[in-house]
Design a protein around this motif. Structure first.
Motif, PDB file in Angstrom:
ATOM      1  N   TYR A 110       0.799  -1.205  -0.048  1.00 42.45           N
ATOM      2  CA  TYR A 110       0.123  -0.002   0.092  1.00 42.45           C
ATOM      3  C   TYR A 110       0.829   1.289  -0.053  1.00 42.45           C
ATOM      4  N   PHE A 111       1.918   1.265   0.859  1.00 44.46           N
ATOM      5  CA  PHE A 111       2.816   2.230   1.058  1.00 44.46           C
ATOM      6  C   PHE A 111       3.536   2.557  -0.545  1.00 44.46           C
ATOM      7  N   LEU A 112       4.062   1.476  -1.133  1.00 39.98           N
ATOM      8  CA  LEU A 112       4.735   1.837  -2.347  1.00 39.98           C
ATOM      9  C   LEU A 112       3.800   2.184  -3.429  1.00 39.98           C
ATOM     10  N   VAL A 113       2.619   1.770  -3.644  1.00 44.33           N
ATOM     11  CA  VAL A 113       1.724   2.428  -4.543  1.00 44.33           C
ATOM     12  C   VAL A 113       1.381   3.792  -4.247  1.00 44.33           C
ATOM     13  N   SER A 115       3.018   5.892  -2.418  1.00 48.70           N
ATOM     14  CA  SER A 115       4.211   6.855  -2.829  1.00 48.70           C
ATOM     15  C   SER A 115       4.525   7.278  -3.912  1.00 48.70           C
ATOM     16  N   ALA A 116       4.358   6.003  -5.045  1.00 41.23           N
ATOM     17  CA  ALA A 116       4.573   6.576  -6.582  1.00 41.23           C
ATOM     18  C   ALA A 116       3.384   7.345  -6.914  1.00 41.23           C
ATOM     19  N   ALA A 117       2.340   7.344  -6.295  1.00 42.58           N
ATOM     20  CA  ALA A 117       1.338   8.321  -6.934  1.00 42.58           C
ATOM     21  C   ALA A 117       1.615   9.803  -6.566  1.00 42.58           C
ATOM     22  N   LEU A 118       2.134   9.763  -5.320  1.00 45.24           N
ATOM     23  CA  LEU A 118       2.305  11.033  -4.505  1.00 45.24           C
ATOM     24  C   LEU A 118       3.403  11.752  -5.106  1.00 45.24           C
ATOM     25  N   VAL A 119       4.539  10.992  -5.640  1.00 48.87           N
ATOM     26  CA  VAL A 119       5.616  11.163  -6.491  1.00 48.87           C
ATOM     27  C   VAL A 119       5.268  11.927  -7.591  1.00 48.87           C
ATOM     28  N   PHE A 120       4.608  11.104  -8.350  1.00 50.62           N
ATOM     29  CA  PHE A 120       4.124  11.566  -9.680  1.00 50.62           C
ATOM     30  C   PHE A 120       3.025  12.819  -9.677  1.00 50.62           C
ATOM     31  N   ALA A 121       2.273  12.922  -8.716  1.00 47.09           N
ATOM     32  CA  ALA A 121       1.375  14.109  -8.588  1.00 47.09           C
ATOM     33  C   ALA A 121       2.412  15.357  -8.344  1.00 47.09           C
TER      34      ALA A 121
END
Length: 426
Positions: A110-113, A115-121
């Motif tokens: 859950y954390f990795l998914v 984090s990836a979304a937050l980094v992209f945004a």
């Protein structure tokens, strides 16, 4: 939001033989690490150039504080001591290890998914210069998880070896001497890669944790060892080649943390022995109803707390940047006021994330959390190898983060964990 039991319910459900010392030590050490991360991270933005720094590099006078803030050895000590209770003659080592791995890994996906979304945004909103620093920093804290998994994989054979005080101190001495030898090679101009052997330093808290569990480390002995080793560490800094900071700081000749050094080995010995020396006082503190309630709630969401404090911190830093308030360094006007404000905001966000996501950590995932077979022989050894390999792959992945350098290592870790799950299927 996850359901939080009352003080009375927690007290009623606590077994009489529960070692509250270990529980309080484990969660309090994690909280100290969280606060330390929040205090040390700085941001420097110049056009499209974004850099995350460390306040310790700008203000070296604060580096001695890391001897108080670098308390992860205590987490390893308490975690292994608590877990090793389940290792008895005839215990399936592979099954024991995988049951602990199930709980630790459960919230990571859950954390990795997220984090990836937050980094992209954030990268899309702020510009390309933010993408890589955020992609690396957002998952850098997973090095701890990788190292902890590797240490847990070594715990069953260590538990089989540490059956007496002499064996316990012999194991610690071997690791310390090996760490010093590796440092001599590194300082003598040898290949930097040899330093990776010093990850074995993280086995020291495990050895001492097993020793504590089995009554092999009397308080007076622990106090004497802690005092002597602390003096040696001070000497290594004052007259030796070692840096003061117990965490990595840009520009260091020899980091004490990544990879570990002889100084960190001594720090681990001193911390763990000092904790044993004051265990009765910590145990009495943990016996207070409100303190014990916080301890239990914290430990039931320890991974959630540790994982999500970094997204909370990065969110605060990004919002602060958008508001025109970058936390550049201690030489800039208003730095400490901004630090206090950002620390408060980060702790609030972390608490909200903890309450909202703690349930995920305690909710079994059908296939992953299925029953674990009592594997034996080569199959059990393969589970230990797979989990250790996954831990070391995660450790390597944190160097590149959510980039093309780090993602292949995350894939290796996922494959190894999948293999461990298949090996332990009933």
């Amino acid at each position: 939001m996850s359901v939080v039991p009352s003080v009375a319910v927690v007290a009623a459900n606590t077994p009489a033989d529960r070692d509250r010392f270990l529980d309080l030590l484990r969660i309090s050490s994690l909280v100290v690490v969280v606060i330390g991360h929040c205090l040390m991270l700085t941001v420097s933005v110049s056009g499209d150039d974004v850099r995350f720094g460390n306040v310790l590099a700008d203000l070296p006078a604060l580096q001695p504080l890391t001897w108080l803030l670098q308390v992860l050895p205590l987490f390893f000590f308490a975690g292994v001591a608590a877990g090793a209770r389940g290792i008895a003659p005839g215990t399936s080592w592979g099954a024991w290890l995988f049951r602990r791995t199930q709980r630790l890994i459960r919230p990571v996906g859950y954390f990795l998914v997220a984090s990836a979304a937050l980094v992209f945004a954030a990268g899309s909103a702020l510009g390309p210069g933010w993408q890589r620093p955020l992609a690396i920093t957002s998952v850098q804290l997973l090095w701890f998880l990788g190292m902890y998994l590797a240490v847990l994989a070594c715990t069953p054979p260590l538990a089989a070896w540490v059956t007496g005080t002499g064996r316990m101190f012999a194991a610690v001495a071997v690791i310390v001497v090996a760490a010093g030898t590796v440092d001599v090679v590194r300082l003598g101009g040898g290949p930097a890669e040899v330093g990776l052997l010093n990850v074995a330093v993280w086995l020291i808290p495990a050895v001492l944790g097993i020793g504590y569990l089995r009554g092999l480390l009397p308080r007076r002995t622990a106090a004497a060892v802690a005092f002597v080793v602390l003096l040696i560490d001070v000497a290594l800094v004052l007259v030796g080649p070692y840096e003061t900071s117990m965490v990595t700081v840009p520009g260091q000749r020899l980091s004490n943390l990544a990879p570990p050094s002889l100084l960190l080995a001594g720090h681990a010995v001193a911390l763990c022995c000092a904790a044993v020396a004051v265990a009765p006082w910590i145990r009495r503190l943990a016996a207070r109803p409100r303190v014990w309630w916080l301890t239990v709630i914290g430990n039931t969401g320890a991974m959630t707390l540790y994982l999500w404090h970094m997204p909370a911190l990065l969110t605060v830093l990004v919002l602060s940047h958008l508001a025109g308030g970058d936390r550049v360094g201690p030489t800039h006007q208003g730095f400490w006021q901004l630090t206090a404000a950002q620390l408060g905001a980060t702790l609030v966000l972390t608490a909200l994330a903890f309450l909202a996501l703690r349930g995920l950590e305690n909710t079994p995932i059908r296939w992953w959390d299925g029953s674990v077979a009592p594997v034996r022989g080569a199959r059990s050894a393969a589970v230990l190898f797979a989990v250790a390999a996954a831990g070391l792959a995660i450790l390597q992945a944190t160097r590149g983060g959510l980039t093309t350098e780090g993602l292949p290592w995350f894939a290796v870790a996922a494959t190894a964990l999948l293999g461990a799950r298949l090996l332990t299927r009933s």
